[in-house]
Design a protein around this motif. Structure first.
Motif, mmCIF file in Angstrom:
data_model
loop_
_atom_site.group_PDB
_atom_site.id
_atom_site.type_symbol
_atom_site.label_atom_id
_atom_site.label_comp_id
_atom_site.label_asym_id
_atom_site.label_seq_id
_atom_site.Cartn_x
_atom_site.Cartn_y
_atom_site.Cartn_z
ATOM 1 N N ILE A 31 0.832 -1.215 0.000
ATOM 2 C CA ILE A 31 0.000 0.000 0.000
ATOM 3 C C ILE A 31 0.862 1.259 0.000
ATOM 4 O O ILE A 31 0.599 2.204 -0.721
ATOM 5 N N LYS A 32 1.906 1.262 0.810
ATOM 6 C CA LYS A 32 2.861 2.380 0.770
ATOM 7 C C LYS A 32 4.282 1.860 0.967
ATOM 8 O O LYS A 32 5.208 2.274 0.286
ATOM 9 N N TYR A 33 4.415 0.944 1.926
ATOM 10 C CA TYR A 33 5.754 0.482 2.307
ATOM 11 C C TYR A 33 6.167 -0.718 1.468
ATOM 12 O O TYR A 33 5.364 -1.574 1.146
ATOM 13 N N LYS A 34 7.443 -0.765 1.125
ATOM 14 C CA LYS A 34 7.987 -1.901 0.372
ATOM 15 C C LYS A 34 8.573 -2.930 1.347
ATOM 16 O O LYS A 34 9.170 -2.556 2.352
ATOM 17 N N ASN A 35 8.366 -4.200 1.031
ATOM 18 C CA ASN A 35 8.989 -5.286 1.786
ATOM 19 C C ASN A 35 8.645 -5.295 3.275
ATOM 20 O O ASN A 35 9.490 -5.560 4.115
ATOM 21 N N ARG A 36 7.399 -4.958 3.605
ATOM 22 C CA ARG A 36 6.970 -5.116 4.990
ATOM 23 C C ARG A 36 5.461 -5.341 5.022
ATOM 24 O O ARG A 36 4.738 -4.946 4.103
ATOM 25 N N THR A 37 5.006 -6.006 6.062
ATOM 26 C CA THR A 37 3.574 -6.288 6.172
ATOM 27 C C THR A 37 2.803 -4.994 6.409
ATOM 28 O O THR A 37 3.257 -4.115 7.145
ATOM 29 N N ASP A 38 1.651 -4.877 5.761
ATOM 30 C CA ASP A 38 0.865 -3.646 5.911
ATOM 31 C C ASP A 38 -0.638 -3.918 6.013
ATOM 32 O O ASP A 38 -1.434 -2.986 6.026
ATOM 33 N N VAL A 39 -1.015 -5.202 6.066
ATOM 34 C CA VAL A 39 -2.426 -5.550 6.257
ATOM 35 C C VAL A 39 -2.511 -6.594 7.363
ATOM 36 O O VAL A 39 -1.701 -7.527 7.416
ATOM 37 N N LEU A 40 -3.479 -6.409 8.255
ATOM 38 C CA LEU A 40 -3.745 -7.356 9.325
ATOM 39 C C LEU A 40 -5.195 -7.816 9.221
ATOM 40 O O LEU A 40 -6.095 -6.982 9.055
ATOM 41 N N LEU A 41 -5.406 -9.124 9.296
ATOM 42 C CA LEU A 41 -6.761 -9.672 9.397
ATOM 43 C C LEU A 41 -6.889 -10.370 10.745
ATOM 44 O O LEU A 41 -6.061 -11.214 11.091
ATOM 45 N N MET A 42 -7.908 -9.968 11.512
ATOM 46 C CA MET A 42 -8.265 -10.698 12.727
ATOM 47 C C MET A 42 -9.567 -11.412 12.412
ATOM 48 O O MET A 42 -10.539 -10.776 11.987
ATOM 49 N N ALA A 43 -9.605 -12.724 12.604
ATOM 50 C CA ALA A 43 -10.799 -13.509 12.303
ATOM 51 C C ALA A 43 -11.293 -14.185 13.576
ATOM 52 O O ALA A 43 -10.510 -14.796 14.306
#
Length: 413
Positions: A31-43
């Protein structure tokens, strides 16, 4: 995310236990950052009770609007959080992005869109490409695991230099329940819902209206008592979820906020919220000092808090702290401008245990060296007594350094 970790960062992270009934996964959607996690899903495996408090900003983000609408039903099956883009001030496109994200998440989890909650953090005014989520949410729903709290905290960071996690346990009618929380925030954090983003989950079996009452009360002495730079975000979101899994251990469901069995849980939740709030203040952009400001002797608790925040939000107080200058004149200034009752000739001020002023003038035994030594520490307690009544309040803030200007001067570039 800054390249160097805040000097005020914790030396170690809490060992986060698994909370039954919730699984998490993260992904790098670019989304903006390269090579890092940027989305979290809690289920949530089963419908969870949910409560939330949000920014008081009059320009809230699209995800805040979305959450407020869904909160009324009090049921959650999933949460999608992204960093890098706040989806705020994005007009019709912003609403379309929340709708598409919710649709993708509901499909991935096999639930209704009204059971999905969303939060976004990052740049304001840039449209959010929600198609980037639709490609990853299905896989994330399959990959979700309970032992993932620290990774979850990392995925929601923006200018944070470290992830924020906390865990507490309590007993309800003799049954042990656990509460875990994560938070992010480093700048543009002010009271009036001061939390940037924070997600708290418990395995307790508690009805949604009870959770809401606990959360609304718990936010005041914690997230609403800390400030980094007095700016209230468009996106501040604090949510509390109860999976109800402790019912399997025989925990009786709590249906009313005045249930006596809640007292231990309430204390544990409040301690966890305070823990997370202080971690956020300690990661203020460019921070090198943590200030704990306590005001006593005010006309009321509310007046004490207004005065404490006037001190905490003063750029002159915060820059003096950065420069290790025991300039108590800055404190006098901030008390005087707060708009609450104050008597100059009754005012007393302490830096740490060193009383620097009393009865409206410099303490006769004042030692510049002793006061300066307090300012050299990473943690600086400041106390002000107004001598007027019984009102008191404590707030937390950090210093204001050249690094803060550097981080925010090129935030979008």
């Amino acid at each position: 995310m800054s390249s160097s970790i805040s000097p005020l960062a914790p030396k170690s992270y809490a060992d986060m236990p698994v909370i039954r009934g919730v699984r998490m996964a993260t992904a790098a959607a670019g989304i903006k950052y390269k090579n890092r996690t940027d989305v979290l899903l809690m289920a949530f495996d089963k419908p969870a009770s949910v409560a939330g408090v949000f920014t008081r900003s009059k320009c809230p983000s699209a995800p805040v609007d979305f959450c407020r609408k869904n909160l009324a039903a009090g049921v959650a099956r999933g949460v999608v959080v992204n960093s890098g883009n706040a989806n705020a001030f994005t007009g019709i496109k912003g609403r379309a992005a929340t709708e598409l994200t919710a649709k993708s998440a509901a499909a991935a989890l096999g639930c209704d869109e009204s059971e999905i909650f969303l939060a976004s953090t990052g740049v304001i005014g840039e449209p959010l490409d929600a198609t980037k989520f639709s490609g990853v949410l299905g896989q994330m729903a399959q990959d979700g695991t309970g032992d993932f709290w620290l990774e979850a905290a990392k995925a929601i960071m923006t200018t944070d230099t470290y992830p924020k996690v906390a865990t507490h346990s309590a007993k309800i009618d003799g049954v042990t329940v656990t509460i875990n929380g994560i938070a992010k925030g480093a700048g543009m954090i002010a009271p009036d819902m001061a939390t940037m983003l924070s997600f708290v989950v418990t395995d307790a079996d508690i009805a949604a209206p009870v959770l809401q009452s606990l959360l609304s009360a718990g936010v005041e002495p914690s997230f609403n008592s800390m400030t980094v730079d007095s700016d209230t975000s468009t996106s501040d979101t604090l949510m509390l979820f109860a999976t109800g899994a402790a019912a399997e251990d025989g925990q009786r469901r709590i249906e009313t906020a005045d249930d006596a069995a809640l007292s231990g849980f309430r204390d544990a939740l409040n301690a966890l919220l305070k823990d997370l709030a202080i971690q956020v203040a300690r990661d203020g952009e460019g921070a090198t000092k943590m200030l704990e400001i306590t005001v006593t002797g005010a006309e009321s608790d509310a007046a004490a808090k207004t005065i404490a925040l006037s001190i905490a939000n003063s750029p002159l107080v915060k820059t003096a702290a950065a420069g290790e200058d025991a300039n108590w004149g800055r404190i006098v200034m901030a008390v005087g401008k707060a708009g609450e009752a104050a008597d100059r000739d009754r005012l007393a001020i302490w830096f740490g245990d060193v009383r620097v002023a009393v009865n409206g003038e410099r303490d006769a035994g004042y030692s510049e060296e002793a006061a300066s030594n307090v300012m050299k520490g990473q943690d600086i307690p400041v106390r002000v007594d107004l001598g007027l009544g019984n009102g008191s309040a404590t707030v937390w803030t950090c210093d204001l350094t050249k690094e803060y200007v550097a981080i925010n001067g090129d935030y979008r570039s």
